[in-house]
Motif scaffolding. Structure first.
Motif, PDB file in Angstrom:
ATOM      1  N   GLY A 138       0.816  -1.221   0.000  1.00 27.31           N
ATOM      2  CA  GLY A 138       0.000   0.000   0.000  1.00 27.31           C
ATOM      3  C   GLY A 138       0.838   1.253   0.000  1.00 27.31           C
ATOM      4  O   GLY A 138       0.442   2.282  -0.561  1.00 27.31           O
TER       5      GLY A 138
ATOM      6  N   GLY B  46      -3.096   3.104  -2.611  1.00 28.98           N
ATOM      7  CA  GLY B  46      -4.506   2.814  -2.888  1.00 28.98           C
ATOM      8  C   GLY B  46      -4.759   2.657  -4.371  1.00 28.98           C
ATOM      9  O   GLY B  46      -4.024   3.173  -5.208  1.00 28.98           O
TER      10      GLY B  46
ATOM     11  N   GLU C  63     -12.859   4.671  -1.917  1.00 27.55           N
ATOM     12  CA  GLU C  63     -12.868   3.497  -1.044  1.00 27.55           C
ATOM     13  C   GLU C  63     -11.546   3.353  -0.307  1.00 27.55           C
ATOM     14  O   GLU C  63     -11.516   3.056   0.885  1.00 27.55           O
ATOM     15  CB  GLU C  63     -13.138   2.240  -1.873  1.00 27.55           C
ATOM     16  CG  GLU C  63     -13.253   0.986  -1.027  1.00 27.55           C
ATOM     17  CD  GLU C  63     -13.661  -0.227  -1.855  1.00 27.55           C
ATOM     18  OE1 GLU C  63     -13.343  -1.348  -1.445  1.00 27.55           O
ATOM     19  OE2 GLU C  63     -14.318  -0.036  -2.908  1.00 27.55           O
ATOM     20  N   HIS C  64     -10.447   3.568  -0.992  1.00 28.79           N
ATOM     21  CA  HIS C  64      -9.131   3.508  -0.371  1.00 28.79           C
ATOM     22  C   HIS C  64      -8.694   4.903   0.041  1.00 28.79           C
ATOM     23  O   HIS C  64      -8.769   5.840  -0.756  1.00 28.79           O
ATOM     24  CB  HIS C  64      -8.103   2.920  -1.347  1.00 28.79           C
ATOM     25  CG  HIS C  64      -8.309   1.461  -1.603  1.00 28.79           C
ATOM     26  ND1 HIS C  64      -7.611   0.745  -2.556  1.00 28.79           N
ATOM     27  CD2 HIS C  64      -9.158   0.564  -1.005  1.00 28.79           C
ATOM     28  CE1 HIS C  64      -8.012  -0.514  -2.539  1.00 28.79           C
ATOM     29  NE2 HIS C  64      -8.954  -0.644  -1.613  1.00 28.79           N
ATOM     30  N   ASP C  65      -8.259   5.033   1.284  1.00 27.93           N
ATOM     31  CA  ASP C  65      -7.755   6.312   1.788  1.00 27.93           C
ATOM     32  C   ASP C  65      -6.222   6.274   1.762  1.00 27.93           C
ATOM     33  O   ASP C  65      -5.602   5.516   2.519  1.00 27.93           O
ATOM     34  CB  ASP C  65      -8.256   6.558   3.218  1.00 27.93           C
ATOM     35  CG  ASP C  65      -7.999   7.995   3.673  1.00 27.93           C
ATOM     36  OD1 ASP C  65      -7.017   8.597   3.192  1.00 27.93           O
ATOM     37  OD2 ASP C  65      -8.776   8.495   4.495  1.00 27.93           O
ATOM     38  N   SER C  66      -5.642   7.075   0.912  1.00 31.67           N
ATOM     39  CA  SER C  66      -4.182   7.046   0.758  1.00 31.67           C
ATOM     40  C   SER C  66      -3.463   7.391   2.050  1.00 31.67           C
ATOM     41  O   SER C  66      -2.344   6.926   2.296  1.00 31.67           O
ATOM     42  CB  SER C  66      -3.760   8.021  -0.341  1.00 31.67           C
ATOM     43  OG  SER C  66      -4.303   7.654  -1.566  1.00 31.67           O
TER      44      SER C  66
ATOM     45  N   PHE D 236      -3.080   4.249   4.017  1.00 28.63           N
ATOM     46  CA  PHE D 236      -2.052   3.405   3.399  1.00 28.63           C
ATOM     47  C   PHE D 236      -0.663   3.944   3.730  1.00 28.63           C
ATOM     48  O   PHE D 236       0.268   3.178   4.009  1.00 28.63           O
ATOM     49  CB  PHE D 236      -2.237   3.367   1.878  1.00 28.63           C
ATOM     50  CG  PHE D 236      -3.314   2.407   1.442  1.00 28.63           C
ATOM     51  CD1 PHE D 236      -2.983   1.171   0.907  1.00 28.63           C
ATOM     52  CD2 PHE D 236      -4.649   2.732   1.583  1.00 28.63           C
ATOM     53  CE1 PHE D 236      -3.972   0.272   0.519  1.00 28.63           C
ATOM     54  CE2 PHE D 236      -5.637   1.857   1.198  1.00 28.63           C
ATOM     55  CZ  PHE D 236      -5.312   0.621   0.663  1.00 28.63           C
TER      56      PHE D 236
ATOM     57  N   PRO E 149     -10.445  10.981   0.967  1.00 27.47           N
ATOM     58  CA  PRO E 149     -10.571   9.742   0.162  1.00 27.47           C
ATOM     59  C   PRO E 149     -11.249   9.968  -1.201  1.00 27.47           C
ATOM     60  O   PRO E 149     -11.421   9.001  -1.941  1.00 27.47           O
ATOM     61  CB  PRO E 149     -11.439   8.871   1.060  1.00 27.47           C
ATOM     62  CG  PRO E 149     -12.290   9.839   1.805  1.00 27.47           C
ATOM     63  CD  PRO E 149     -11.456  11.057   2.024  1.00 27.47           C
TER      64      PRO E 149
ATOM     65  N   LEU F 260      -7.181   9.645  -4.986  1.00 27.15           N
ATOM     66  CA  LEU F 260      -6.013   8.901  -4.517  1.00 27.15           C
ATOM     67  C   LEU F 260      -4.767   9.756  -4.665  1.00 27.15           C
ATOM     68  O   LEU F 260      -4.624  10.500  -5.639  1.00 27.15           O
ATOM     69  CB  LEU F 260      -5.836   7.609  -5.330  1.00 27.15           C
ATOM     70  CG  LEU F 260      -6.913   6.528  -5.153  1.00 27.15           C
ATOM     71  CD1 LEU F 260      -6.658   5.387  -6.125  1.00 27.15           C
ATOM     72  CD2 LEU F 260      -6.928   6.007  -3.718  1.00 27.15           C
TER      73      LEU F 260
END
Length: 441
Positions: free
Chosen positions: A72, A77, A82-85, A88, A179, A182
């Protein structure tokens, strides 16, 4: 003392036993690539078992987390919204810290197995469990005391610094905030933009030049005023010294932010007492203390001189009272003037005793956020740049972060700021008389 005794015991074992030429240190080193196996080869079975269990537990528990987090850290991400950098990035940094610990202890394990094998080959006899535990306790006791503090230091200090450092190499800003979006790695783009884009370059150079000017004058004025007053109040002919010294230290007793807010009201262009009750009646004009950049800078330096001199005055007063009168009597016999006595006796003693602390005054003012922000919030504003007319680097970084959401650029400037302060402090401490002339006074 206990450590010396344990070493003596080991040496006695080593000297009294015969050498074991069949024991192979290289083989112990190779076996220790599997943690604990090298210690087992050295017949330190319990130590080897403990090391193997600790390493195995670490790998079993942390393997999935670390592999996922490190991956990650590379991608930051893959699915927007959906993915929070930021998560990560945080997990990746934590994994790097754990990986560093793992590699460090792995290397220590290999070295330990090799060193013990060499000692066994030279005739050292493996100690029993109780004696081995006692020796290990004596050796590692200081590390046990330091360990918790070091552990907290890593996660309280090192982790935020690493997060800021990594953030400087991303495109985290108002228009690319997770979020919703990215983050991406952009290399040194933020640093390059700071010096190649006209608006960023002019703002950075203006703020940096004012920061240096502010640091020099605000600190130097405080030191000169404090030195002058300390020498004056140290004169034997002066009466009521205690009362005068108490009054001079009073500004230090008032919380700094309270003093700054009061001065902000006193310097107000419209209703401030300095314009209304002093400048206007005497000269028939008013000074734009808060709306003109030059006058705001003058006011800031005067206020910081007022705030900074009591602490330095207290330092100088203590040093002056410790200088032996024999120095001055000998100078009088040689016919020295007041200036010569100050230059060759008083000043060197003051600088030697307080030099490192005076350097910290420079670094403190270099990052003196409170007075800049509380007096006029870095204003007045300047057309064509994102910083106010009196913003220093630290207050500009604050505005970039919390007002303009330029997180990655603020992180890049923070790294430059940290390098400047660290370099200045390192070389000045190394060159100060407290280090170069230790023992002469």
């Amino acid at each position: 003392m206990a450590t010396n005794e344990s070493r003596k015991t080991e040496n006695n074992h080593e000297s009294s036993a015969k050498s074991d030429t069949t024991h192979n240190p290289t083989l112990a080193l190779i076996l220790s690539l599997i943690p604990g196996l090298g210690q087992v080869y050295n017949k330190r079975y319990i130590k080897g078992a403990v090391i193997f269990v600790l390493f195995a537990a670490f790998v079993i528990v942390m393997y999935d987390f670390m592999t996922t987090s490190l991956q990650g850290l590379i991608t930051l991400g893959e699915i927007e919204r959906e993915h929070d950098s930021r998560v990560f990035l945080s997990q990746g940094i934590i994994s790097l810290i754990f990986l560093t610990f793992f590699i460090t202890f792995y290397v220590i394990n290999v070295q330990d197995a090799y060193r013990d094998a060499v000692k066994i080959k030279n005739g050292w006899k493996v100690t029993g469990v109780i004696e081995g535990f006692k020796n290990a306790w004596d050796t590692s006791f200081p590390y046990l005391l330091v360990g918790p503090g070091l552990f907290l230091l890593v996660f309280v200090v090192l982790f935020p610094l690493l997060f800021m450092g990594f953030l400087a190499f991303t495109n985290y800003n108002l228009y690319n905030s997770p979020p919703r979006h990215l983050l991406e790695w952009v290399g040194f783009s933020n640093f390059i933009n700071l010096f190649t884009i006209g608006e960023w370059r002019s703002t950075f150079l203006n703020v940096l030049s004012w920061t240096l000017v502010w640091t020099f004058f605000a600190t130097t004025c405080s030191i000169v005023l404090a030195m002058f007053l300390a020498v004056l109040t140290n004169d034997k002919r002066l009466k009521f010294k205690k009362l005068i010294r108490t009054i001079l230290i009073l500004p230090w007793a008032v919380p700094g932010f309270v003093t700054i807010i009061i001065f902000s009201a006193l310097f107000n262009d419209n209703f401030g007492a300095i314009n209304a009750d002093i400048i206007q009646p005497l000269f028939g004009v008013t000074i734009p203390w808060l709306t003109n950049t030059t006058w705001t800078k003058v006011a800031l330096i005067m206020i910081q001189t007022w705030l900074g001199f009591p602490f330095i005055y207290a330092l100088f007063t203590g040093v002056l009272q410790g200088i032996s009168s024999d120095w001055y009597e000998a100078a009088d016999m040689d016919g020295a003037t007041r200036w010569q006595k100050f230059r060759h006796i008083t000043f060197p003693h003051l600088m030697f005793a307080t030099g490192p602390l005076l350097i910290t005054q420079f670094t403190f003012n270099f990052n003196n956020f409170n007075i800049i922000y509380l007096f006029n919030a870095g204003g007045p504003p300047v057309r064509g740049q994102s910083a106010g007319g009196t913003d220093i680097l630290i207050s500009w970084i604050y505005n970039l972060t919390f007002s303009n959401s330029q997180y990655s650029m603020a992180a890049a400037i923070s790294i430059i700021l940290g390098l400047i302060v660290a370099t200045f402090a390192f070389f000045q401490f190394r060159r100060s008389k407290s280090f170069t002339e230790e023992g002469q006074y």
